[in-house]
Design a protein around this motif. Structure first.
Motif, PDB file in Angstrom:
ATOM      1  N   GLN A  51      50.258  20.616 -32.752  1.00 34.22           N
ATOM      2  CA  GLN A  51      51.707  20.656 -32.624  1.00 34.22           C
ATOM      3  C   GLN A  51      52.157  20.074 -31.283  1.00 34.22           C
ATOM      4  OE1 GLN A  51      49.985  23.519 -33.414  1.00 34.22           O
ATOM      5  NE2 GLN A  51      50.596  23.945 -35.512  1.00 34.22           N
ATOM      6  N   LEU A  52      51.401  20.360 -30.229  1.00 31.04           N
ATOM      7  CA  LEU A  52      51.771  19.825 -28.922  1.00 31.04           C
ATOM      8  C   LEU A  52      51.624  18.309 -28.881  1.00 31.04           C
ATOM      9  CD1 LEU A  52      50.191  22.457 -26.522  1.00 31.04           C
ATOM     10  CD2 LEU A  52      52.608  22.106 -27.022  1.00 31.04           C
ATOM     11  N   LEU A  53      50.546  17.798 -29.446  1.00 32.37           N
ATOM     12  CA  LEU A  53      50.357  16.352 -29.460  1.00 32.37           C
ATOM     13  C   LEU A  53      51.409  15.668 -30.314  1.00 32.37           C
ATOM     14  CD1 LEU A  53      46.475  16.075 -29.693  1.00 32.37           C
ATOM     15  CD2 LEU A  53      47.932  15.638 -27.721  1.00 32.37           C
ATOM     16  N   ALA A  54      51.788  16.272 -31.430  1.00 31.04           N
ATOM     17  CA  ALA A  54      52.830  15.689 -32.279  1.00 31.04           C
ATOM     18  C   ALA A  54      54.168  15.679 -31.550  1.00 31.04           C
ATOM     19  CB  ALA A  54      52.947  16.474 -33.581  1.00 31.04           C
ATOM     20  N   ARG A  55      54.417  16.689 -30.737  1.00 27.57           N
ATOM     21  CA  ARG A  55      55.675  16.745 -29.998  1.00 27.57           C
ATOM     22  C   ARG A  55      55.737  15.662 -28.917  1.00 27.57           C
ATOM     23  NH1 ARG A  55      57.023  22.405 -27.697  1.00 27.57           N
ATOM     24  NH2 ARG A  55      57.079  22.798 -29.925  1.00 27.57           N
ATOM     25  N   PHE A  56      54.597  15.360 -28.298  1.00 30.58           N
ATOM     26  CA  PHE A  56      54.581  14.355 -27.241  1.00 30.58           C
ATOM     27  C   PHE A  56      54.629  12.928 -27.779  1.00 30.58           C
ATOM     28  CE2 PHE A  56      52.521  17.758 -24.607  1.00 30.58           C
ATOM     29  CZ  PHE A  56      53.622  17.941 -23.804  1.00 30.58           C
ATOM     30  N   GLN A  57      54.244  12.734 -29.035  1.00 31.61           N
ATOM     31  CA  GLN A  57      54.312  11.407 -29.624  1.00 31.61           C
ATOM     32  C   GLN A  57      55.730  11.158 -30.093  1.00 31.61           C
ATOM     33  OE1 GLN A  57      51.456  11.366 -32.756  1.00 31.61           O
ATOM     34  NE2 GLN A  57      49.738  10.997 -31.406  1.00 31.61           N
ATOM     35  N   GLY A  58      56.330  10.129 -29.572  1.00 33.70           N
ATOM     36  CA  GLY A  58      57.703   9.814 -29.958  1.00 33.70           C
ATOM     37  C   GLY A  58      57.754   9.065 -31.267  1.00 33.70           C
ATOM     38  N   GLU A  59      58.936   8.978 -31.821  1.00 33.34           N
ATOM     39  CA  GLU A  59      59.134   8.192 -33.034  1.00 33.34           C
ATOM     40  C   GLU A  59      58.968   6.718 -32.704  1.00 33.34           C
ATOM     41  OE1 GLU A  59      59.638   9.132 -36.183  1.00 33.34           O
ATOM     42  OE2 GLU A  59      59.323  11.198 -35.545  1.00 33.34           O
ATOM     43  N   ARG A  60      58.141   6.043 -33.457  1.00 32.84           N
ATOM     44  CA  ARG A  60      57.880   4.629 -33.198  1.00 32.84           C
ATOM     45  C   ARG A  60      58.391   3.763 -34.336  1.00 32.84           C
ATOM     46  NH1 ARG A  60      51.770   5.724 -31.764  1.00 32.84           N
ATOM     47  NH2 ARG A  60      52.097   7.036 -29.958  1.00 32.84           N
ATOM     48  N   GLY A  61      59.354   4.240 -35.038  1.00 35.61           N
ATOM     49  CA  GLY A  61      59.843   3.467 -36.168  1.00 35.61           C
ATOM     50  C   GLY A  61      59.140   3.900 -37.433  1.00 35.61           C
ATOM     51  N   GLU A  62      59.238   3.078 -38.431  1.00 33.78           N
ATOM     52  CA  GLU A  62      58.654   3.398 -39.723  1.00 33.78           C
ATOM     53  C   GLU A  62      57.145   3.232 -39.678  1.00 33.78           C
ATOM     54  OE1 GLU A  62      58.889   1.704 -44.240  1.00 33.78           O
ATOM     55  OE2 GLU A  62      60.590   1.421 -42.912  1.00 33.78           O
ATOM     56  N   ARG A  63      56.448   4.197 -40.189  1.00 31.75           N
ATOM     57  CA  ARG A  63      54.983   4.124 -40.222  1.00 31.75           C
ATOM     58  C   ARG A  63      54.530   3.289 -41.410  1.00 31.75           C
ATOM     59  NH1 ARG A  63      52.496   7.193 -36.525  1.00 31.75           N
ATOM     60  NH2 ARG A  63      53.647   8.942 -35.690  1.00 31.75           N
ATOM     61  N   ARG A  64      53.466   2.538 -41.227  1.00 31.33           N
ATOM     62  CA  ARG A  64      52.955   1.666 -42.282  1.00 31.33           C
ATOM     63  C   ARG A  64      51.874   2.339 -43.101  1.00 31.33           C
ATOM     64  NH1 ARG A  64      50.459  -3.120 -39.761  1.00 31.33           N
ATOM     65  NH2 ARG A  64      50.266  -3.725 -41.919  1.00 31.33           N
ATOM     66  N   LEU A  65      51.265   3.387 -42.583  1.00 28.60           N
ATOM     67  CA  LEU A  65      50.118   4.011 -43.231  1.00 28.60           C
ATOM     68  C   LEU A  65      50.440   5.464 -43.523  1.00 28.60           C
ATOM     69  CD1 LEU A  65      47.070   3.663 -43.957  1.00 28.60           C
ATOM     70  CD2 LEU A  65      46.588   4.540 -41.685  1.00 28.60           C
ATOM     71  N   SER A  66      50.162   5.899 -44.765  1.00 33.49           N
ATOM     72  CA  SER A  66      50.351   7.305 -45.110  1.00 33.49           C
ATOM     73  C   SER A  66      49.336   7.702 -46.176  1.00 33.49           C
ATOM     74  CB  SER A  66      51.771   7.569 -45.610  1.00 33.49           C
ATOM     75  OG  SER A  66      51.981   6.886 -46.823  1.00 33.49           O
ATOM     76  N   VAL A  67      48.927   8.956 -46.124  1.00 35.23           N
ATOM     77  CA  VAL A  67      48.021   9.508 -47.126  1.00 35.23           C
ATOM     78  C   VAL A  67      48.883  10.076 -48.246  1.00 35.23           C
ATOM     79  CG1 VAL A  67      46.249  11.231 -47.590  1.00 35.23           C
ATOM     80  CG2 VAL A  67      46.257  10.013 -45.413  1.00 35.23           C
ATOM     81  N   VAL A  68      48.701   9.551 -49.446  1.00 35.27           N
ATOM     82  CA  VAL A  68      49.504   9.971 -50.583  1.00 35.27           C
ATOM     83  C   VAL A  68      48.911  11.230 -51.204  1.00 35.27           C
ATOM     84  CG1 VAL A  68      50.344   9.305 -52.867  1.00 35.27           C
ATOM     85  CG2 VAL A  68      50.255   7.622 -51.020  1.00 35.27           C
ATOM     86  N   GLU A  69      47.600  11.228 -51.431  1.00 35.68           N
ATOM     87  CA  GLU A  69      46.966  12.365 -52.099  1.00 35.68           C
ATOM     88  C   GLU A  69      45.476  12.354 -51.804  1.00 35.68           C
ATOM     89  OE1 GLU A  69      46.679  14.179 -56.628  1.00 35.68           O
ATOM     90  OE2 GLU A  69      48.007  12.498 -56.199  1.00 35.68           O
ATOM     91  N   THR A  70      44.876  13.544 -51.760  1.00 33.42           N
ATOM     92  CA  THR A  70      43.428  13.664 -51.613  1.00 33.42           C
ATOM     93  C   THR A  70      42.896  14.578 -52.710  1.00 33.42           C
ATOM     94  OG1 THR A  70      43.559  15.549 -50.140  1.00 33.42           O
ATOM     95  CG2 THR A  70      43.501  13.387 -49.108  1.00 33.42           C
ATOM     96  N   LEU A  71      41.670  14.324 -53.114  1.00 31.88           N
ATOM     97  CA  LEU A  71      41.010  15.135 -54.127  1.00 31.88           C
ATOM     98  C   LEU A  71      39.561  15.336 -53.691  1.00 31.88           C
ATOM     99  CD1 LEU A  71      40.944  16.474 -56.956  1.00 31.88           C
ATOM    100  CD2 LEU A  71      40.261  14.255 -57.845  1.00 31.88           C
TER     101      LEU A  71
END
Length: 106
Positions: A34-54
């Motif tokens: 949570q702390l690392l996510a808070r320190f990372q600013g918004e950098r625009g639209e992300r190109r990579l995302s995980v849709v689903e895992t099995l």
């Protein structure tokens, strides 16, 4: 008696140091994402995302990853990876709304 006090003091100091290390490890594991996510600013639209895992078994898992406008199926585990690209279907156009007609109220 002096040797006994020295050993007792060393054991007490070791217990305090181990307690501090374990407490810090617990705090980092619990609160660091949570702390690392808070320190990372918004950098625009992300190109990579995980849709689903099995999870297939303890050693292998399937992951669908979206990169730009393409999905890829990854088989991860045991030093192997299999990548299958998939094109996303084209977005369906929105139906045109019918024009509204003003009718007199009776």
């Amino acid at each position: 008696m002096d040797v006994f006090l020295s050993l007792l003091r060393a054991a007490f100091a070791l217990a305090i140091v181990l307690g501090l290390v374990l407490g810090l490890a617990y705090a980092l594991r619990r609160y660091a994402p949570q702390l690392l996510a808070r320190f990372q600013g918004e950098r625009g639209e992300r190109r990579l995302s995980v849709v689903e895992t099995l999870v297939l078994d303890p050693a292998r898992r399937l992951v669908i990853v979206r990169v730009d406008d393409e999905e890829r199926l990854l088989l991860l585990g045991e030093g192997q990876e299999l990548i299958e690209p998939r094109q996303l279907p084209a977005p369906k156009p929105k139906p045109a709304s019918a024009p509204t007609v003003n009718r007199p109220v009776l």
